[in-house]
Design a protein around this motif. Structure first.
Motif, mmCIF file in Angstrom:
data_model
loop_
_atom_site.group_PDB
_atom_site.id
_atom_site.type_symbol
_atom_site.label_atom_id
_atom_site.label_comp_id
_atom_site.label_asym_id
_atom_site.label_seq_id
_atom_site.Cartn_x
_atom_site.Cartn_y
_atom_site.Cartn_z
ATOM 1 N N LYS A 20 0.170 -0.683 9.604
ATOM 2 C CA LYS A 20 0.005 0.528 8.806
ATOM 3 C C LYS A 20 -0.665 0.152 7.490
ATOM 4 O O LYS A 20 -0.173 -0.716 6.776
ATOM 5 C CB LYS A 20 1.362 1.178 8.552
ATOM 6 N N LEU A 22 -2.624 1.460 3.884
ATOM 7 C CA LEU A 22 -2.941 2.485 2.894
ATOM 8 C C LEU A 22 -4.207 2.074 2.151
ATOM 9 O O LEU A 22 -4.273 0.978 1.589
ATOM 10 C CB LEU A 22 -1.785 2.641 1.895
ATOM 11 N N LYS A 105 3.967 6.512 0.771
ATOM 12 C CA LYS A 105 2.860 5.834 1.447
ATOM 13 C C LYS A 105 2.957 4.315 1.269
ATOM 14 O O LYS A 105 2.707 3.555 2.211
ATOM 15 C CB LYS A 105 1.521 6.327 0.903
ATOM 16 N N SER A 109 3.537 1.447 4.299
ATOM 17 C CA SER A 109 2.419 0.554 4.605
ATOM 18 C C SER A 109 2.854 -0.882 4.869
ATOM 19 O O SER A 109 3.878 -1.358 4.386
ATOM 20 C CB SER A 109 1.413 0.557 3.447
ATOM 21 N N ARG A 157 4.145 -7.091 2.210
ATOM 22 C CA ARG A 157 2.899 -6.344 2.348
ATOM 23 C C ARG A 157 1.711 -7.194 1.912
ATOM 24 O O ARG A 157 1.809 -7.974 0.976
ATOM 25 C CB ARG A 157 2.951 -5.053 1.530
#
Length: 273
Positions: A20, A22, A105, A109, A157
């Motif tokens: 995922k 962003l 969001k 992510s 992330r």
């Protein structure tokens, strides 16, 4: 017969697993190179099987200025202490809806891409406003989240800066008049991404973009696609952790930890090996 190493096998699995992503885009012109690179990223990543969400800040008419309206329970006659008000509103779920949506969001992510032109050695004001308003106390920093410069609130992330610059590449080199690009982007790479636990990759940069001939335009797109293919496999910038024993209680790098002759912001990057 060739047999992949465990590291190669892990990289292959990472490539195959949908992620995922962003993409936060900050340019006012829909026909700009930045808009093109945003489209390239979205289309290529989706074609690879990933989920992609886009925050086009200009199209969203994003409010850049932080103020008391960001915190829904803040009384108009009360002094605004931003850190306190932001933390209380974050913990209470009383942030303005646009901020809450962007935080959702980020939490959704696996990777974040910031796409922007460099203006006056920094990000456009609208993107700075996105950072100021979205990265609130107790969301990415504070007593209720993990410590900074280590696992961090947004740990796990990946983060990639994709930036366009009007100047030539040599002017952002180690002896260039503008200074190394890694130094110019240090507030983003180290102060935003690494501070909150995200793992920043080496930035993707397109230089001399004010008068980019057609052949270099296409080269830039293809180069970006190659970088996107390594979004989850390329090695991140090896910044030092706060908890790794390199810093004292005064948050200063301990003597002798750095390589001989090194200095400046590169002190906070672990030496190779």
């Amino acid at each position: 017969m060739y047999e992949a190493t465990p590291q190669k096998q892990q990289q292959q699995r990472q490539r195959q697993q949908p992620k995922k992503i962003l993409v936060v885009s900050a340019h006012p012109e829909p026909q700009s190179l930045n808009a093109t690179l945003t489209t390239v990223a979205v289309e290529h990543l989706r074609a690879a099987g990933h989920e992609v969400r886009v925050s086009d800040l200009y199209a969203m008419k994003w409010k850049a200025g932080l103020d008391a309206d960001d915190y829904l329970d803040h009384a108009p006659d009360r002094r605004l202490k931003v850190l306190t008000a932001a933390g209380q509103a974050t913990l209470a779920g009383r942030l303005s809806p646009d901020i809450a949506a962007e935080q959702e969001k980020l939490l959704w992510s696996d990777a974040v891409i910031l796409q922007f032109p460099m203006w006056w050695f920094s990000v456009p004001a609208i993107l700075k406003g996105w950072m100021d308003r979205v990265f609130t106390n107790e969301f990415c920093d504070g007593s209720t989240v993990p410590p900074p410069y280590s696992e961090g609130a947004l740990g796990g992330r990946r983060a990639l800066v994709s930036v366009t610059l009007g100047a030539r590449e040599s002017s952002f080199s180690d002896r260039g008049i503008h200074g190394p690009l890694s130094d110019v982007l240090f507030p983003l790479q180290h102060g935003l991404f690494w501070f909150t636990g995200m793992s920043p990759l080496e930035p993707f940069a397109v230089y001399g973009c004010n008068e980019l001939p057609e052949e270099r335009y296409e080269e830039a797109k293809q180069a970006y696609i190659r970088r996107l293919d390594g979004l989850f496999t390329d090695e991140p910038v090896p910044f030092r952790t706060l908890t790794g024993g390199d810093y004292g209680r005064d948050l200063r790098l301990l003597p002798g930890v750095e390589e001989p002759g090194s200095g400046g912001l590169q002190l906070h990057v672990r030496p190779a090996g």
